[in-house]
Design a protein around this motif. Structure first.
Motif, PDB file in Angstrom:
ATOM      1  N   CYS A 106       3.486  86.615  54.587  1.00 46.60           N
ATOM      2  CA  CYS A 106       2.508  87.699  54.515  1.00 46.60           C
ATOM      3  C   CYS A 106       3.136  88.889  53.793  1.00 46.60           C
ATOM      4  O   CYS A 106       4.356  88.984  53.661  1.00 46.60           O
ATOM      5  N   ASP A 107       2.281  89.783  53.351  1.00 48.47           N
ATOM      6  CA  ASP A 107       2.777  91.001  52.723  1.00 48.47           C
ATOM      7  C   ASP A 107       3.406  91.923  53.760  1.00 48.47           C
ATOM      8  O   ASP A 107       3.486  91.593  54.947  1.00 48.47           O
ATOM      9  N   SER A 108       3.814  93.090  53.333  1.00 45.21           N
ATOM     10  CA  SER A 108       4.557  94.017  54.179  1.00 45.21           C
ATOM     11  C   SER A 108       3.653  95.155  54.642  1.00 45.21           C
ATOM     12  O   SER A 108       2.428  95.016  54.706  1.00 45.21           O
ATOM     13  N   PHE A 109       4.258  96.289  54.972  1.00 45.72           N
ATOM     14  CA  PHE A 109       3.573  97.427  55.586  1.00 45.72           C
ATOM     15  C   PHE A 109       3.855  98.712  54.818  1.00 45.72           C
ATOM     16  O   PHE A 109       4.892  98.857  54.181  1.00 45.72           O
ATOM     17  N   MET A 110       2.949  99.646  54.958  1.00 44.26           N
ATOM     18  CA  MET A 110       3.236 101.071  54.806  1.00 44.26           C
ATOM     19  C   MET A 110       3.045 101.698  56.181  1.00 44.26           C
ATOM     20  O   MET A 110       2.157 101.300  56.943  1.00 44.26           O
ATOM     21  N   HIS A 111       3.912 102.645  56.524  1.00 47.72           N
ATOM     22  CA  HIS A 111       3.824 103.324  57.818  1.00 47.72           C
ATOM     23  C   HIS A 111       3.773 104.834  57.614  1.00 47.72           C
ATOM     24  O   HIS A 111       4.433 105.372  56.711  1.00 47.72           O
ATOM     25  N   LEU A 112       3.017 105.496  58.453  1.00 50.23           N
ATOM     26  CA  LEU A 112       2.989 106.947  58.508  1.00 50.23           C
ATOM     27  C   LEU A 112       3.170 107.345  59.971  1.00 50.23           C
ATOM     28  O   LEU A 112       2.313 107.075  60.815  1.00 50.23           O
ATOM     29  N   HIS A 113       4.333 107.925  60.291  1.00 52.91           N
ATOM     30  CA  HIS A 113       4.615 108.402  61.644  1.00 52.91           C
ATOM     31  C   HIS A 113       4.522 109.919  61.645  1.00 52.91           C
ATOM     32  O   HIS A 113       5.234 110.588  60.879  1.00 52.91           O
ATOM     33  N   LEU A 114       3.659 110.453  62.509  1.00 51.06           N
ATOM     34  CA  LEU A 114       3.416 111.894  62.529  1.00 51.06           C
ATOM     35  C   LEU A 114       3.550 112.446  63.943  1.00 51.06           C
ATOM     36  O   LEU A 114       3.056 111.837  64.909  1.00 51.06           O
ATOM     37  N   GLY A 115       4.175 113.587  64.055  1.00 49.58           N
ATOM     38  CA  GLY A 115       4.124 114.386  65.264  1.00 49.58           C
ATOM     39  C   GLY A 115       3.338 115.633  64.939  1.00 49.58           C
ATOM     40  O   GLY A 115       3.675 116.370  63.998  1.00 49.58           O
ATOM     41  N   ILE A 116       2.248 115.894  65.664  1.00 51.83           N
ATOM     42  CA  ILE A 116       1.332 116.964  65.255  1.00 51.83           C
ATOM     43  C   ILE A 116       1.052 117.945  66.385  1.00 51.83           C
ATOM     44  O   ILE A 116       1.202 117.635  67.571  1.00 51.83           O
TER      45      ILE A 116
END
Length: 513
Positions: free
Chosen positions: A318-328
């Motif tokens: 399978c393909d991979s990921f993009m991730h966005l980790h945010l503290g808001i």
């Protein structure tokens, strides 16, 4: 040099499940983890008081026992508790518009009634009726009974009456789900929805997803009173529960212990050599929780036949990921935020198209301990649909890489802006992950989500290999990408080494007999 009974390579959920169960069975076990944090793709990390889930965000079947979820069964077998918060609803931004949906027997019928009308509802209800006996067949025997030796005659044999009762349906479970779906569901929206669920389960649409996975999901999600779970403390609490169970039964885990090579002597795997040249000898077995591709890299060239190496190397991924980790900063935000949202931009592109599906997790809506007071922690990701090829060979310190990160993260920002329009001005922590991040920190071949073995085109090999003394577990060995599948793979590898009487005792303890 150290000596032990079993060395487990990698502390992903499959490896930890395997190691903890082996320790319960009485084996001396050492887990070698390259990272400084255990958990593999499920590890958690902290920044400025925000506790982030690295990977999994959707859980079910963990808050009660006995449970059909193999991960809950592992936790029960090793005596580890995992307190959970339960909920039942998540939000969907689809081309048809926004709606909330829930697990449970009837709720999706109401969604269909509003969006598509009575015919779609009738088809869905008919599908539920068709899936009911298939769900019973899928849960007629627990994976906890499986082992890859002659002892399976006794452990699986205990389930023979139930299995015989479901023989016809078990055969149906081995094919693709689309063969069942297409015979019942004609409504295009419902087909799209089921393809989406299949993609989130296996990384493949309905025509590539084995029917057993979907039947298991129907048994868990679309029943009266169904609930979803979130572990208090996030995925880090789950990893801690497995590590504590391992250690409580006498097992060890070594962090920062990068396995460089599997030691082979006399045509048998006898241990591992670490990057620092330390050797750990295994009297019984070496078990790799690394992916199929990464495991092959650890084997001496002549340890396995060229044909076997070429066959396993050719496993589609399978393909991979993009991730966005945010503290808001959450001041002034709406109070009815859901824990999860799924965004689909265009059905016509297909659910596997790059960046077409985005998943949003805001777990601090359920567990406030994950963020400082008045804050939220957010994880947005493209689930196994980010191509590795456009990142391959990039220098992670280059401006080209930084610019591509900004560009490829934009689809995640846009998805999140549908929920929190001023999200960019609220951020106190912003971290963007790419396929190269996955590859580097998780030691994943091309940052892949896992094997893309389509139903009918190949089978998952289970724990055995042609090299005596070497077993495998993890998402390369058992169908279904996700926590239940890898936990099952770990159980099966551990069971294969266990004395039959101890295996049967474990099944009694977790009420699987």
């Amino acid at each position: 040099m150290q000596n032990t009974d079993v060395v487990v390579i990698g502390s992903g959920i499959g490896g930890l499940s395997c190691a903890a169960l082996l320790a319960r069975y009485g084996f001396d076990v050492i887990v070698c983890e390259s990272h400084s944090i255990p958990g593999g793709a499920a590890h958690a990390f902290e920044r400025n008081g925000f506790k982030f889930d690295c990977g999994p965000s959707l859980y079910s079947g963990l808050s009660y026992s006995p449970s059909a979820n193999p991960l809950r069964q592992v936790l029960d077998a090793i005596g580890s508790e995992l307190p959970c918060v339960t909920y039942d609803t998540w939000g969907c931004f689809l081309p048809e518009g926004y709606f909330d949906t829930s697990v449970g027997a009837e709720q999706f019928s109401e969604v269909l009634r509003k969006l598509r009308g009575g015919n779609a509802v009738a088809e869905w209800q008919q599908l539920q009726r068709v899936m009911e006996p298939l769900a019973s067949a899928a849960t007629a025997m627990s994976p906890a009974a499986l082992r890859f030796d002659l002892g399976a005659v006794q452990t699986v044999g205990r389930f023979a009456p139930s299995l015989l009762k479901h023989t016809g349906n078990i055969i149906k479970l081995t094919g693709s789900f689309s063969r069942i779906m297409d015979g019942v569901v004609k409504d295009q929206f419902t087909q799209n929805w089921l393809n989406l669920l299949c993609f989130l389960l296996s990384g493949l649409p309905a025509d590539g997803t084995i029917a057993a996975e979907v039947a298991f999901m129907f048994a868990d999600w679309y029943k009266a009173g169904a609930m979803l779970d979130y572990p208090i403390g996030g995925s880090g609490a789950l990893v801690d529960a497995l590590v504590q169970g391992l250690q409580r039964h006498g097992g060890q885990i070594k962090l920062g212990a990068h396995v460089q090579e599997v030691l082979v002597e006399g045509n048998r795997a006898v241990g591992v050599r670490l990057r620092d040249r330390q050797e750990i000898r295994a009297r019984k077995a070496v078990i790799s929780n690394a992916s199929v591709w990464d495991t092959l890299k650890l084997l001496p060239e002549k340890a396995v036949a060229k044909q076997f190496r070429a066959q396993r190397q050719a496993t589609p991924e399978c393909d991979s990921f993009m991730h966005l980790h945010l503290g808001i900063d959450a001041q002034g935000l709406q109070t009815n935020l859901q824990c999860h949202y799924v965004v689909v931009n265009n059905w016509e592109l297909g659910v596997t198209a790059p960046q077409n599906v985005v998943v949003i997790s805001i777990p601090s809506t359920l567990d406030s301990s994950l963020a400082p007071p008045g804050k939220h922690v957010i994880h947005v990701y493209t689930p196994g649909n980010e191509p590795y090829a456009i990142w391959q060979g990039m220098d992670r310190r280059s401006e080209e890489y930084a610019e591509q990160k900004r560009s490829r993260a934009e689809v995640m920002w846009q998805a999140l802006q549908r929920i929190i329009p001023d999200i960019r001005s609220r951020c106190e922590v912003t971290l963007v992950g790419t396929p190269l991040t996955h590859e580097r920190f998780l030691r994943r071949h091309q940052g892949s989500y896992g094997p893309a073995i389509a139903a009918g085109s190949g089978i998952f090999p289970g724990p055995s290999t042609p090299l005596p003394g070497l077993l495998c577990c993890g998402d390369s060995t058992f169908p279904g990408i996700g926590l239940p599948a890898v936990a099952a793979s770990g159980m099966i590898a551990a069971n294969t080494l266990a004395p039959i009487n101890k295996h049967l005792e474990m099944l009694e303890d977790i009420k699987c007999m």
